[in-house]
Design a protein around this motif. Structure first.
Motif: not given
Lengths: 114, 193
Positions: B3, B5, B8, B11-12, B15-18, B21, B24-25, B28
């Motif tokens: 895949r 992107f 970043v 991408m987050i 790809l993140s499922t939660g 998370f 938070d990412s 930051l």
């Protein structure tokens, strides 16, 4: 100057999901460092100019980004995000994520897949 | 299939499922924009953290901390020190959050216009042949570069327009050269013999 694109391999996606569940703090820390690296790479155009303590140079141009600088309150496990900057095609390939104990296997996987 | 992107953050998001998370990412990353920029500036100037620390008269650890701290923890002095060590001038700007992207482009066009006028009046003031030639050369170069930027956007927009209409036609169609032998074969033109 053409911009770099990020390509995530299937193995990386799987590791990402595992880390999100089991080691979210470590994953956030490496992603933050990856973002710092990528921002600089997009603007500078070449990985050679990027110098930081969180970048480790592995064989054949493979680079590993660690978790340094992450949450101070929690003790983070040593984590490495392995990637390969393909300078010719301007593609940053994200290969795998692992810890200290899987380091040898991870590097071998990266060498087999670049 | 790998895949792709653009950055970043994208991408987050993908790809993140939660949700926690993901939030938070991304939070930051947003909180460290300025410190990440300091990192880029140091790399651009080809300094290691140690070399920059020596220039600033502080420890390497301090540089490392500055390049990874939340933006709210950075002081104006930190920015001024960085600028001085990297031989840069610090510029601070404010703009209303409601300003649209198109307004931002217009703002920069006015800024460019202002700078060009200053450059032209400099040439007028000095009455020096070399300066006039230099400014003229620069203006031609700027014209080509700016036109090219706008053209690139228009080309991209045209592609999107065609994709949404379900067509994949090239913007500029160039016909292949006419093959005379082929035309003769097909009896489309008379043979001279």
């Amino acid at each position: 100057m053409p911009t770099w694109i990020i390509k995530a391999t299937n193995r990386y996606e799987k590791d990402y999901k595992d880390y999100e569940k089991k080691r979210p703090n470590e994953l956030i820390a490496v992603l933050n460092n990856l973002d710092t690296y990528c921002n600089a790479l997009m603007k500078l155009g070449h990985p050679l100019q990027i110098k930081a303590g969180f970048i480790h140079h592995e064989p054949k141009g493979i680079k590993a980004i660690d978790q340094k600088g992450g949450k101070q309150k929690v003790k983070l496990e040593q984590t490495r995000l392995y990637m390969y900057p393909d300078c010719e095609n301007k593609i940053l390939r994200l290969l795998t994520i692992g810890n200290k104990s899987s380091q040898k296997r991870d590097i071998k996987h990266c060498l087999d897949n670049i | 299939m790998d895949r792709e992107f653009k950055n970043v953050s994208d991408m987050i998001k993908e790809l993140s499922t939660g949700q926690e998370f993901k939030d938070d990412s991304l939070k930051l990353l947003r909180k460290k924009k300025l410190s990440k920029y300091l990192f880029f500036l140091r790399c651009e100037s080809n300094f290691t953290q140690m070399e920059l620390a020596e220039k600033l008269g502080c420890s390497q650890g301090r540089i490392s901390k500055l390049e990874n701290t939340h933006d709210e923890s950075l002081s104006v002095k930190d920015l001024l020190d960085y600028a001085k060590a990297l031989d840069l001038q610090l510029e601070v700007g404010f703009r209303k959050k409601s300003v649209k992207l198109t307004d931002l482009i217009k703002y920069h066009v006015f800024k460019i216009d202002n700078c060009l006028r200053r450059l032209t009046s400099l040439a007028k003031e000095k009455q020096d042949k070399a300066i006039v030639e230099g400014v003229t050369k620069f203006c031609i170069e700027a014209l080509a570069n700016i036109s090219n930027l706008i053209l690139n956007s228009l080309v991209d927009l045209k592609k999107i327009e065609q994709r949404t209409q379900g067509r994949t036609v090239d913007l500029i169609h160039i016909s292949p050269p006419i093959d005379e032998n082929l035309l003769k074969k097909e009896n489309l033109i008379e043979s001279k013999e």
